[in-house]
Design a protein around this motif. Structure first.
Motif, short mmCIF file in Angstrom:
data_model
loop_
_atom_site.label_atom_id
_atom_site.label_comp_id
_atom_site.label_asym_id
_atom_site.label_seq_id
_atom_site.Cartn_x
_atom_site.Cartn_y
_atom_site.Cartn_z
N LYS A 71 0.83 -1.20 0.00
CA LYS A 71 0.00 0.00 0.00
C LYS A 71 0.87 1.25 0.00
O LYS A 71 1.83 1.35 0.77
CB LYS A 71 -0.91 0.01 1.22
N GLU A 73 0.28 4.07 1.26
CA GLU A 73 0.25 4.68 2.61
C GLU A 73 1.31 4.06 3.50
O GLU A 73 1.99 4.76 4.26
CB GLU A 73 -1.14 4.49 3.21
N ASN A 77 4.59 5.91 5.16
CA ASN A 77 4.93 5.87 6.59
C ASN A 77 6.32 5.31 6.83
O ASN A 77 7.08 5.83 7.67
CB ASN A 77 3.88 5.07 7.36
N CYS A 92 3.41 10.15 -1.07
CA CYS A 92 2.35 11.04 -0.60
C CYS A 92 1.37 11.32 -1.74
O CYS A 92 0.15 11.23 -1.58
CB CYS A 92 2.96 12.33 -0.08
N ALA A 95 -0.48 8.05 -2.57
CA ALA A 95 -1.46 7.74 -1.53
C ALA A 95 -2.67 8.67 -1.62
O ALA A 95 -3.79 8.25 -1.35
CB ALA A 95 -0.81 7.82 -0.15
N ASN A 99 -6.31 7.41 -1.15
CA ASN A 99 -6.94 7.83 0.10
C ASN A 99 -6.86 9.35 0.24
O ASN A 99 -6.12 9.86 1.09
CB ASN A 99 -6.26 7.19 1.31
N ASN A 102 -7.00 11.36 3.71
CA ASN A 102 -5.87 11.45 4.64
C ASN A 102 -4.76 12.37 4.13
O ASN A 102 -3.67 12.41 4.69
CB ASN A 102 -5.29 10.07 4.93
N ARG A 106 -0.99 13.37 5.86
CA ARG A 106 0.29 13.00 5.22
C ARG A 106 1.14 14.24 4.98
O ARG A 106 2.34 14.24 5.25
CB ARG A 106 0.03 12.26 3.91
#
Length: 134
Positions: A71, A73, A77, A92, A95, A99, A102, A106
């Motif tokens: 993923k 995300e 991380n 970023c 992602a 998503n 979020n 981020r």
């Protein structure tokens, strides 16, 4: 590193175009992650390769790549954790595609890490990106 990016990119494109009867991407990923050759790549380097490959791919191909590699995300991380902020910035954006709810969290995490590392260039890029999105 560039040759591994090209290998991954070519595998995604081949699978997308269904050029072979058998999917190539899972075999390439198996070789890169668990192979018995010297190609096996550490997780941090793999994240950088995936981000670079994704930048070169059309967004329509991302749905082939990310279910198999992980993923975006999680890559984001992990990159923040290891201090690879350039690669984190790439994830970023990716992602955000999957998503968008979020996105602000981020961006805040990336900005804080860039400030902590005094990465003025990245801070300028984040600010520019934030202005475009508004």
């Amino acid at each position: 590193r560039e040759s591994v990016e090209l290998l991954l990119y070519s595998a995604v494109e081949s699978d997308y175009r269904q050029e072979c009867e058998i999917s190539i991407l899972p075999r390439v990923l198996n070789l890169l992650r668990k192979g018995k050759s010297t190609i096996v790549i550490p997780a941090q380097a793999f994240a950088s390769i995936v981000a670079a490959c994704a930048r070169k791919l059309e967004q329509s191909r991302w749905d082939l790549l990310f279910p198999r590699v992980g993923k975006p995300e999680q890559f984001f991380n992990d990159c923040i954790y290891y201090g690879d902020l350039r690669t984190a910035a790439g994830f970023c954006l990716i992602a955000d595609h999957y998503n968008p709810e979020n996105s602000r969290q981020r961006m805040t995490a990336l900005r804080k890490s860039a400030e902590k590392n005094n990465d003025i260039l990245l801070l300028n890029e984040i600010n520019h990106y934030a202005q475009i999105r508004l």
